[in-house]
Scaffold this motif. Structure first.
Motif, short mmCIF file in Angstrom:
data_model
loop_
_atom_site.label_atom_id
_atom_site.label_comp_id
_atom_site.label_asym_id
_atom_site.label_seq_id
_atom_site.Cartn_x
_atom_site.Cartn_y
_atom_site.Cartn_z
N LEU A 102 0.84 -1.20 0.00
CA LEU A 102 0.00 0.00 0.00
C LEU A 102 0.87 1.25 0.00
O LEU A 102 1.79 1.37 0.80
CB LEU A 102 -0.92 0.01 1.23
CG LEU A 102 -1.90 1.18 1.34
CD1 LEU A 102 -2.89 1.17 0.17
CD2 LEU A 102 -2.63 1.15 2.68
N VAL A 103 0.54 2.18 -0.90
CA VAL A 103 1.24 3.47 -0.98
C VAL A 103 0.24 4.57 -0.66
O VAL A 103 -0.84 4.64 -1.27
CB VAL A 103 1.85 3.68 -2.37
CG1 VAL A 103 2.50 5.07 -2.47
CG2 VAL A 103 2.87 2.61 -2.69
N ILE A 104 0.58 5.44 0.30
CA ILE A 104 -0.29 6.53 0.71
C ILE A 104 0.39 7.85 0.38
O ILE A 104 1.53 8.10 0.79
CB ILE A 104 -0.60 6.46 2.22
CG1 ILE A 104 -1.24 5.11 2.58
CG2 ILE A 104 -1.51 7.61 2.64
CD1 ILE A 104 -1.46 4.92 4.06
N ASN A 105 -0.31 8.68 -0.38
CA ASN A 105 0.19 10.01 -0.74
C ASN A 105 1.60 9.95 -1.35
O ASN A 105 2.48 10.76 -1.02
CB ASN A 105 0.19 10.94 0.48
CG ASN A 105 -1.21 11.17 1.01
OD1 ASN A 105 -2.19 11.15 0.26
ND2 ASN A 105 -1.31 11.38 2.30
N GLU A 106 1.80 8.97 -2.21
CA GLU A 106 3.06 8.82 -2.93
C GLU A 106 4.25 8.61 -2.00
O GLU A 106 5.40 8.92 -2.35
CB GLU A 106 3.32 10.04 -3.83
CG GLU A 106 2.24 10.24 -4.89
CD GLU A 106 2.53 11.41 -5.79
OE1 GLU A 106 3.55 12.10 -5.55
OE2 GLU A 106 1.75 11.62 -6.74
N GLY A 107 4.00 8.09 -0.81
CA GLY A 107 5.09 7.81 0.11
C GLY A 107 5.65 6.42 -0.11
O GLY A 107 5.41 5.77 -1.14
N GLU A 108 6.44 5.97 0.86
CA GLU A 108 7.01 4.64 0.78
C GLU A 108 5.92 3.58 0.98
O GLU A 108 4.98 3.79 1.75
CB GLU A 108 8.10 4.46 1.83
CG GLU A 108 9.34 5.32 1.61
CD GLU A 108 10.09 4.90 0.36
OE1 GLU A 108 10.11 3.69 0.07
OE2 GLU A 108 10.66 5.78 -0.31
N PRO A 109 6.02 2.44 0.30
CA PRO A 109 5.04 1.37 0.51
C PRO A 109 5.03 0.93 1.98
O PRO A 109 6.09 0.83 2.62
CB PRO A 109 5.53 0.26 -0.42
CG PRO A 109 6.37 0.95 -1.43
CD PRO A 109 7.02 2.09 -0.72
N ILE A 110 3.84 0.68 2.51
CA ILE A 110 3.72 0.23 3.89
C ILE A 110 3.15 -1.18 3.92
O ILE A 110 2.47 -1.62 2.99
CB ILE A 110 2.84 1.17 4.73
CG1 ILE A 110 1.42 1.24 4.15
CG2 ILE A 110 3.44 2.56 4.81
CD1 ILE A 110 0.47 2.07 4.98
N ASN A 111 3.47 -1.89 4.99
CA ASN A 111 3.04 -3.27 5.12
C ASN A 111 1.54 -3.37 5.40
O ASN A 111 0.99 -2.61 6.23
CB ASN A 111 3.80 -3.97 6.24
CG ASN A 111 5.23 -4.29 5.84
OD1 ASN A 111 5.55 -4.36 4.66
ND2 ASN A 111 6.10 -4.47 6.82
N VAL A 112 0.91 -4.31 4.75
CA VAL A 112 -0.53 -4.55 4.93
C VAL A 112 -0.79 -6.04 4.78
O VAL A 112 0.04 -6.79 4.25
CB VAL A 112 -1.37 -3.78 3.89
CG1 VAL A 112 -1.33 -2.28 4.12
CG2 VAL A 112 -0.91 -4.12 2.47
#
Length: 227
Positions: A37-47
């Motif tokens: 998951l990428v939020i606001n073009e940031g680094e991918p986060i674990n989901v």
């Protein structure tokens, strides 16, 4: 009023899980999550995916006294509330938030009724004054003689020496509603020992009937007789 943030749903919520349960959830998440998951073009986060959450629920880690397992429809309604219906993935905080929705906390009136039922071995729905006197003076933290006399006076409202404990509990809490604020624990750790919890349904495996035998082959055609 605080604005609910779907990506930080625990900002104003205190999970009701125990520390051990939270550690177990976090460990499961860390073992199964992937940076999807990428939020606001940031680094991918674990989901984790919703399908993984369903498999987690199928493990039945929590007994029926402390957790009500949701149906698929109920689960998806909660997923929609945190806007994860499209992505079909959940962050760690979202996972804990959703699971926390179905925690069942012990209710003091219910547990008190179960305590009476333990001593009501004949299932009469009442106890005699002598029995209650024995309970409050010999079990748990014994009451003093004066305290026992006061309890028995309040319990024996009919004056016939018989206490219908469900009515007594209702009367007790109507007179002293502050009792609702008392914290309690589950009387039965094992839900299968609790008479108020229905047993889990037994799913019987239905044996498939063997397919019918194939029809016999047609008899061979008779040849025409030569003239």
């Amino acid at each position: 009023m605080a604005v609910f943030d779907v990506f930080q749903p625990l900002a104003h919520v205190t999970p009701r899980f125990t520390e051990e349960q939270l550690e177990e959830i976090v460990q499961w998440f860390d073992e199964n999550a992937k940076p999807l998951l990428v939020i606001n073009e940031g680094e991918p986060i674990n989901v984790v995916t919703i399908e993984q959450l369903i498999k987690f629920l199928e493990l039945k880690k929590y007994h029926r006294r402390s957790f009500r397992y949701p149906t698929y429809q109920e689960l998806m309604l909660e997923v929609e509330k945190i806007k994860a219906g499209v992505t079909r993935v959940l962050t760690k905080d979202q996972l804990i938030y959703i699971l926390d929705r179905w925690i069942l906390m012990p209710e003091i009136k219910h547990e008190l009724g179960l305590a009476f039922q333990i001593f009501d071995t004949e299932n009469r729905n009442f106890l005699e004054i002598d029995e209650i006197s024995l309970i409050v003076t010999q079990y748990g933290e014994p009451f003093s003689e004066d305290e026992t006399r006061e309890i028995l006076r309040d319990a024996n409202v009919r004056g016939d020496g018989i206490v219908y404990y469900e009515n007594f509990i209702e009367s007790l809490f109507s007179i002293a509603p502050e009792l609702y604020e008392l914290k309690t624990e589950y009387l039965f750790d094992d839900p299968d020992e609790d008479p108020s919890v229905p047993p889990e349904p037994v799913i019987e495996e239905v044996e498939e009937e063997p397919p019918p035998p194939p029809p016999p082959p047609p008899p061979p055609a008779k040849g025409k007789k030569k003239k």
